[in-house]
Enzyme design. Sequence first.
Site, PDB file in Angstrom:
ATOM      1  N   LYS A 226      -6.330  14.554  -4.044  1.00 25.90           N
ATOM      2  CA  LYS A 226      -5.405  13.393  -4.010  1.00 25.90           C
ATOM      3  C   LYS A 226      -6.406  12.299  -4.893  1.00 25.90           C
ATOM      4  O   LYS A 226      -5.524  12.050  -6.086  1.00 25.90           O
ATOM      5  CB  LYS A 226      -5.372  12.569  -2.334  1.00 25.90           C
ATOM      6  CG  LYS A 226      -4.457  13.354  -1.616  1.00 25.90           C
ATOM      7  CD  LYS A 226      -4.952  12.772   0.181  1.00 25.90           C
ATOM      8  CE  LYS A 226      -5.977  12.778   0.250  1.00 25.90           C
ATOM      9  NZ  LYS A 226      -7.195  14.204   0.707  1.00 25.90           N
TER      10      LYS A 226
ATOM     11  N   ARG B 106      -4.183   6.521   6.886  1.00 26.19           N
ATOM     12  CA  ARG B 106      -5.146   7.484   7.627  1.00 26.19           C
ATOM     13  C   ARG B 106      -4.388   8.182   8.612  1.00 26.19           C
ATOM     14  O   ARG B 106      -4.204   9.398   9.365  1.00 26.19           O
ATOM     15  CB  ARG B 106      -6.691   7.727   7.576  1.00 26.19           C
ATOM     16  CG  ARG B 106      -6.995   8.815   7.373  1.00 26.19           C
ATOM     17  CD  ARG B 106      -8.048   8.616   6.317  1.00 26.19           C
ATOM     18  NE  ARG B 106      -9.026   9.891   6.509  1.00 26.19           N
ATOM     19  CZ  ARG B 106     -10.120   9.732   6.140  1.00 26.19           C
ATOM     20  NH1 ARG B 106     -10.808   8.449   5.258  1.00 26.19           N
ATOM     21  NH2 ARG B 106     -10.901  10.875   5.565  1.00 26.19           N
TER      22      ARG B 106
ATOM     23  N   ARG C 161     -16.723  20.867  -4.380  1.00 22.65           N
ATOM     24  CA  ARG C 161     -16.974  19.959  -4.472  1.00 22.65           C
ATOM     25  C   ARG C 161     -18.081  18.760  -4.863  1.00 22.65           C
ATOM     26  O   ARG C 161     -19.177  18.816  -4.186  1.00 22.65           O
ATOM     27  CB  ARG C 161     -15.913  18.477  -3.821  1.00 22.65           C
ATOM     28  CG  ARG C 161     -15.857  17.338  -4.355  1.00 22.65           C
ATOM     29  CD  ARG C 161     -14.249  16.788  -3.839  1.00 22.65           C
ATOM     30  NE  ARG C 161     -14.581  16.487  -2.710  1.00 22.65           N
ATOM     31  CZ  ARG C 161     -13.469  15.572  -2.014  1.00 22.65           C
ATOM     32  NH1 ARG C 161     -12.100  15.272  -2.596  1.00 22.65           N
ATOM     33  NH2 ARG C 161     -13.746  14.876  -0.577  1.00 22.65           N
TER      34      ARG C 161
ATOM     35  N   ARG D 234     -20.650  15.410  -1.455  1.00 22.72           N
ATOM     36  CA  ARG D 234     -21.092  13.700  -0.124  1.00 22.72           C
ATOM     37  C   ARG D 234     -21.503  14.249   0.636  1.00 22.72           C
ATOM     38  O   ARG D 234     -20.958  15.781   1.390  1.00 22.72           O
ATOM     39  CB  ARG D 234     -19.477  13.499  -0.583  1.00 22.72           C
ATOM     40  CG  ARG D 234     -19.183  12.651  -1.704  1.00 22.72           C
ATOM     41  CD  ARG D 234     -18.012  12.318  -1.573  1.00 22.72           C
ATOM     42  NE  ARG D 234     -17.613  11.722  -2.580  1.00 22.72           N
ATOM     43  CZ  ARG D 234     -16.126  10.914  -2.895  1.00 22.72           C
ATOM     44  NH1 ARG D 234     -15.860  11.399  -1.975  1.00 22.72           N
ATOM     45  NH2 ARG D 234     -16.353  10.259  -3.831  1.00 22.72           N
TER      46      ARG D 234
ATOM     47  N   ARG E 136     -13.583  16.464   9.991  1.00 18.74           N
ATOM     48  CA  ARG E 136     -12.349  16.560   8.962  1.00 18.74           C
ATOM     49  C   ARG E 136     -10.575  16.913   8.741  1.00 18.74           C
ATOM     50  O   ARG E 136     -10.040  16.314   8.847  1.00 18.74           O
ATOM     51  CB  ARG E 136     -12.566  16.168   7.805  1.00 18.74           C
ATOM     52  CG  ARG E 136     -13.964  15.688   7.067  1.00 18.74           C
ATOM     53  CD  ARG E 136     -14.429  15.372   5.785  1.00 18.74           C
ATOM     54  NE  ARG E 136     -13.373  15.375   4.459  1.00 18.74           N
ATOM     55  CZ  ARG E 136     -13.826  15.317   3.715  1.00 18.74           C
ATOM     56  NH1 ARG E 136     -14.503  16.045   3.203  1.00 18.74           N
ATOM     57  NH2 ARG E 136     -12.931  14.516   2.401  1.00 18.74           N
TER      58      ARG E 136
END
Length: 227
Positions: free
Chosen positions: A19, A92, A131, A164, A175
Amino acid sequence: MTREPYKRLVILGPPGAGKGTQGKRLAETMELRHIASGDLVRQHQAKRTSLGLQSKVYYSKGLLVPDGITISIVLPDVLAASSGFILDGFPRNVNQAEHLESAMSEVALQIDQALLIVIPRDEISKRLTDRRVCRQCEQVYHLTTAPSKDDDKCDVCEGQLYQRDDDKPEAIDTRLEEYHSQTKPVADFYRDQCKLTKIDGIGSVEEIFQRLSQALRYEGFERSYVN
Ligand SMILES: [Zn+2]
């Protein structure tokens, strides 16, 4: 007849769907403001604002920041972006979507279209653990699909890349659960308003970007045809 180009977009998808990368690029191409709620929250934290400090406790655990805090952080930017925006990471959940809708309608605005990047669940965990993010400019890299040229340095600013906390395995399950129970209903919220476009999220960054661009063009064609 041609319609006004879409100026107020929401980009949706599970964590790891790209995104941020796609949202930034679409925003550049369409000359819209890219409003990433995660970046805004981190900026508030870095500046140690009251909202930033409150959010930090939740954020560092990979938990969702309470709606009241997130809304207070994001809404001013949304309402100030007079030439349009792409919202990334917000709304969200349905509560946030309803707040957004009512705040925008007070100034006679609305979300034009929501773009949902669809990606199978088993693909997601793999992407997230790969990531890496630049500490300085927040550019996103992937160890396998989009690595930086120089090991753990950013190609853009030479900043240090890091993982992260919320991309670490223990935070990913949380998540994903939150996405399926909280954020997926947001897609239904926009679908019910006939404002949802689904995009296949499997492929290269470039392929997905082309799909998004085409979907926005095609959607425009279809609408202008109907009108
Ligand atoms: Zn950088």
